[in-house]
Design a protein around this motif. Structure first.
Motif, short mmCIF file in Angstrom:
data_model
loop_
_atom_site.label_atom_id
_atom_site.label_comp_id
_atom_site.label_asym_id
_atom_site.label_seq_id
_atom_site.Cartn_x
_atom_site.Cartn_y
_atom_site.Cartn_z
N ALA A 159 0.81 -1.22 0.00
CA ALA A 159 0.00 0.00 0.00
C ALA A 159 0.84 1.27 0.00
CB ALA A 159 -0.97 0.00 1.19
N ASP A 205 -7.60 1.71 -3.39
CA ASP A 205 -7.68 0.74 -2.29
C ASP A 205 -7.78 1.48 -0.95
OD1 ASP A 205 -7.56 -1.41 -0.68
OD2 ASP A 205 -5.73 -2.25 -1.54
N ARG A 262 -7.07 0.38 1.75
CA ARG A 262 -5.92 0.02 2.58
C ARG A 262 -4.89 1.16 2.65
NH1 ARG A 262 -4.31 -5.65 3.45
NH2 ARG A 262 -5.53 -6.35 1.71
#
Lengths: 394, 423
Positions: free
Chosen positions: A82, B319, B321
């Motif tokens: 991420a 995302d 996340r």
């Protein structure tokens, strides 16, 4: 350091069921479990990204169950890393750094205010005072080998590079705890080994309390101080890496740890065996006639009414030449079998030995023994099993 | 060199000569014929025009088409990109030439050249492979110029990656709609341009009324865009990040204004302001009907769905996340949104803004119902086009149209550039 008490969490078909565990200060703790066991859920609730249904999370003795993620000071490296694609590598690494800067400035401002209130007005706390960073980013990037990448964009990085940048980003924010969610599973084998060594070295140097999620045995053995085995949302066992390997707590754990010899056993109670002089062993039976002994279980009452399994690691079975004398008081049993097949596993040779009916044992023999005692499929061998090495699971 | 190449080269040369001669003779004839005729109703070449020069041009264009077509197909087959793209590249100029240059006959004739082009390049269009060897001469010529070391005879390797199995008729069918669409778009835009001139655009810009309409269009659409984004960004985010009872209902509701005829939006707004709530809103000084702020309201209702849709899709692609990690790095929930999600969504924001803006710029129907078409007061550019056209000043309407086409084209190009640059 981190104490989880009776954590409960239900999310779709995944659930954590009454998880309690303790990670000590400065420890490298590996959370080992198959996929879907709830590992990621557990660490996400540690980070404050999921609110648990019940239980408590204590960090440094403070109840952090309801604290927002930003207050927990946990460096989290998720599985896909991420990284922020809108920022450069350097921007990513400094992302959490700015927060420390603001925190230190706020402290300095508060100090100045207090000093002014007390009439001490010449305290040397101006905005120019350098921030008291504990982690030196330059040294960190140097040590992770990502110094040359600082001006690069995230998009062009390889998997291993991304991994290290994510690690640097988490560490630069000076966390109290580092959580790595399957940090190496997306990497190729060579990079994986290198990264495991790197993680180990970083941990040795900084002594950061680390929780590392994995489902790979070799990876766990490389890095872990202690291992928690999590299966179906429950912590089955917490032990040293060697401990979980030799003495898995449950059948599921034994399977997860790839124990080669997991054999259904029954307790022989009706046969009075020879009285062992100095060891407290139980007599067991595998198959119809083969007898085993174990010294690793204490109370025999808990063995009633369940199907039990004996776990023996292949390296703990000794292959001997016929006629080797066995001390009857030792409790060591001798098993005879016929070699089914041999598999060269590099430094050792792994034998599949047929005992009886559908019972096979996997035995490893080192090359030196093999040189003295040539073994071929079909030949009959004798094996000695120490009762200390026979471990029972339910 | 294959015979097709010679046919192609000779055709192009002959076509050029014939067309040039034709064009040189044509203007006088056109002027003579078109003298006094209405610009709109009569085609450039009227029935009274002398036939000879126009036939010259027809024949020239025909030759040119055949030459271009065969040439492009051979080149593309030489590049091993298949018949389809070759057909496309050859078709568009051929059709456009025929449409604009002269008569419908040349259009039909040039279309008939396709089988010829296909035939002349046929032995390589059936399939690639062994037949390629017949191209030895052509390919060795290419090698001479390019200096590459392609193993042309076995057809293996090197730089060319566009070597896929293909069938000529399938390729042609697949590419036909693309060719027709391209031609259609170019044709209608080009006809706008051919019927307008710099003079009338200057007239438009110099007219105070037009400037007022332009100014009103600009500020209402920009206001709509700002308000629209202020609603689209949070709404797209909420629809993307949260699942709740009625989620799919709201999701469907977002699409409703896209599906509804815009006129209905105008009508519904008109009716709404007759309800007690609507009257109350009017009574507190926010009157909308026949007001300039009514324009913004109308535009907002018609265009905001595009913005919401664009933002939802954008946030769907980011995302969550990443925001989670930002929070573990010390950001609050709000901070994570502004420092991670929003910067990542910036392309989506630009796209949403442009979609809202261009849509708002174009609407006309609901405005007619809700705010009317009062000259100088609620008149925006589309209204101008309508008003000018209704009093027969077609060239003024066209000039405004061209201005709007240019504006939309600029917006489109901006979208593409923003979309194509790295994120």
């Amino acid at each position: 350091m981190i104490r989880i008490e009776n954590l409960k969490l239900q999310l779709g078909q995944f659930a954590l069921d009454d998880v309690s565990m303790h990670v000590r200060q400065g420890e490298y703790f590996v959370l080992l479990g198959p996929s879907g066991a709830g590992k990621t859920m557990l660490v996400e609730s540690l980070c404050g990204l999921i609110r648990p249904d019940g239980g408590r999370i204590l960090i440094d003795g403070d109840d952090m169950t309801a604290a927002p993620p930003s207050h927990r000071r946990i460096g989290y490296v998720p599985q896909d890393y991420a990284l922020f694609p809108t920022r450069s590598v350097d921007g990513n690494i400094h992302f959490g750094r700015n927060v420390i800067y603001q925190r230190e400035r706020a402290i300095a401002a508060a100090k100045r205010k207090a000093a002014k209130r007390n009439g001490v007005d010449t305290v040397a706390t101006t905005d120019d005072e350098p921030i008291n960073y504990k982690v030196n980013v330059e040294r960190l990037t140097e040590s992770l080998g990502i110094r040359p990448l600082l001006n690069r964009k995230i998009d062009g990085l390889s998997g291993g590079e991304r991994q290290r940048v994510a690690l640097a980003r988490a560490l630069a924010a000076e966390p109290k705890i580092l959580i790595l969610d399957e940090p190496v599973s997306a990497l190729d084998e060579k990079t994986r080994d290198e990264t495991c060594q790197l993680l180990r070295r970083l941990h040795r140097e900084a002594g950061m309390t680390t929780i590392h999620i994995c489902h790979n045995l070799a990876e766990m053995l490389t890095v872990a101080d202690r291992v928690g085995v999590i299966i179906d949302g429950r912590i089955d066992q917490v032990d040293s890496p060697r401990g979980v390997l030799d003495r898995p707590a449950t059948l599921a754990a034994a399977r997860l740890l790839q124990s080669e010899n997991v054999l259904p056993v029954s307790r022989i109670e009706d046969i009075p065996g020879p009285v062992e002089a100095n060891r407290d062993t139980f007599r067991l039976r595998i198959g119809r006639t083969t007898e085993l002994r174990t010294s690793t279980c204490g109370d025999d009452s808990e063995y009633r009414g369940h199907q039990w399994y004996a776990v023996i690691r292949p390296e703990n079975i000794r292959v001997v030449t016929p006629g080797t004398t066995v001390d009857p008081n030792d409790g060591t049993v001798e098993i005879t079998g016929r070699i089914d097949s041999l598999r060269d596993a590099g430094s050792v040779v792994s034998l599949t030995v047929h005992i009886e009916d559908d019972i096979d044992l996997i035995v490893t023999v080192d090359l030196a023994t093999l040189a003295q005692n040539p073994l071929t499929p079909g030949s009959v061998i004798h094996m000695l099993v120490d009762p200390d090495c026979v471990h029972l699971v339910k | 060199m294959k015979s097709g190449h010679w046919v192609s080269i000779i055709s192009i040369a002959a076509g050029l000569v014939l067309t040039l001669v034709g064009w040189m003779l044509l203007p006088d004839a056109v002027e003579a014929a078109a003298d006094g005729a209405s610009l709109l109703l009569d085609p450039i070449i009227t029935k009274d025009a002398p036939m000879v020069p126009s036939w010259f041009v027809t024949a020239g264009v025909l030759f040119l088409s055949v030459g271009l077509w065969i040439g492009t197909m051979l080149i593309f087959i030489g590049k091993r990109r298949g018949v389809g793209p070759g057909f496309f590249i050859g078709f568009v100029p051929t059709l456009l030439f025929s449409t604009f240059a002269v008569t419908p006959l040349s259009l039909v004739l040039s279309l008939l050249t396709f089988p010829l082009a296909l035939y002349l390049s046929s032995d390589s269009t059936k399939h690639f492979g062994p037949t390629f060897r017949k191209y030895a001469a052509y390919l060795s010529l290419r090698r001479l110029f390019r200096g590459t070391s392609v193993d042309d005879y076995t057809g293996t390797k090197k730089a060319d990656t566009h070597r896929r199995p293909s069938t000529a008729w399938f390729d042609t069918l697949i590419w036909l709609p693309a060719a027709l669409f391209t031609c259609g778009m170019i044709a209608i835009l080009a006809s706008d341009l051919t019927y307008t001139d710099v003079g009338s655009i200057e007239d438009v810009i110099n007219s105070a009324r037009m400037r007022q309409a332009l100014w009103l269009s600009v500020w209402t659409t920009l206001t709509t865009t700002v308000i629209g984004l202020a609603i689209s960004i949070p709404m797209g985010y909420s629809l993307s990040r949260y699942r709740f009872v009625g989620h799919s209902l709201i999701d469907a509701l977002v699409d409703l204004p896209i599906l509804l005829p815009p006129l209905i939006v105008g009508l519904s707004l008109l009716v709404f302001f007759q309800t007690p709530t609507g009257r109350w809103i009017e009574s507190i000084g926010l009157s909308m009907i026949y007001q300039k702020r009514g324009i913004v309201l109308c535009q907002l209702f018609v265009s905001i769905s595009f913005g919401i849709r664009a933002m939802k899709l954008t946030f769907d692609g980011i995302d969550i996340r990443l925001e989670h990690v930002a929070m573990t790095l010390g950001r609050s929930r709000v901070g994570a949104f502004f420092s991670v999600a929003l910067p990542m969504a910036r392309r989506g924001v630009v796209t949403a803004g442009i979609l809202i803006w261009t849509r708002a710029l174009g609407i006309f129907g609901p405005l007619m119902l809700f705010v009317g078409a009062v000259e100088g007061r609620t008149e925006v550019l589309p209204t101008t086009i309508f008003l000018e056209q209704s009093v027969g000043r077609i060239e003024m309407a066209l000039a405004v149209a061209v201005l709007m086409v240019i504006v939309s084209a600029v917006a489109l190009v901006t979208i593409r550039i923003v979309g194509l640059t790295e994120r």
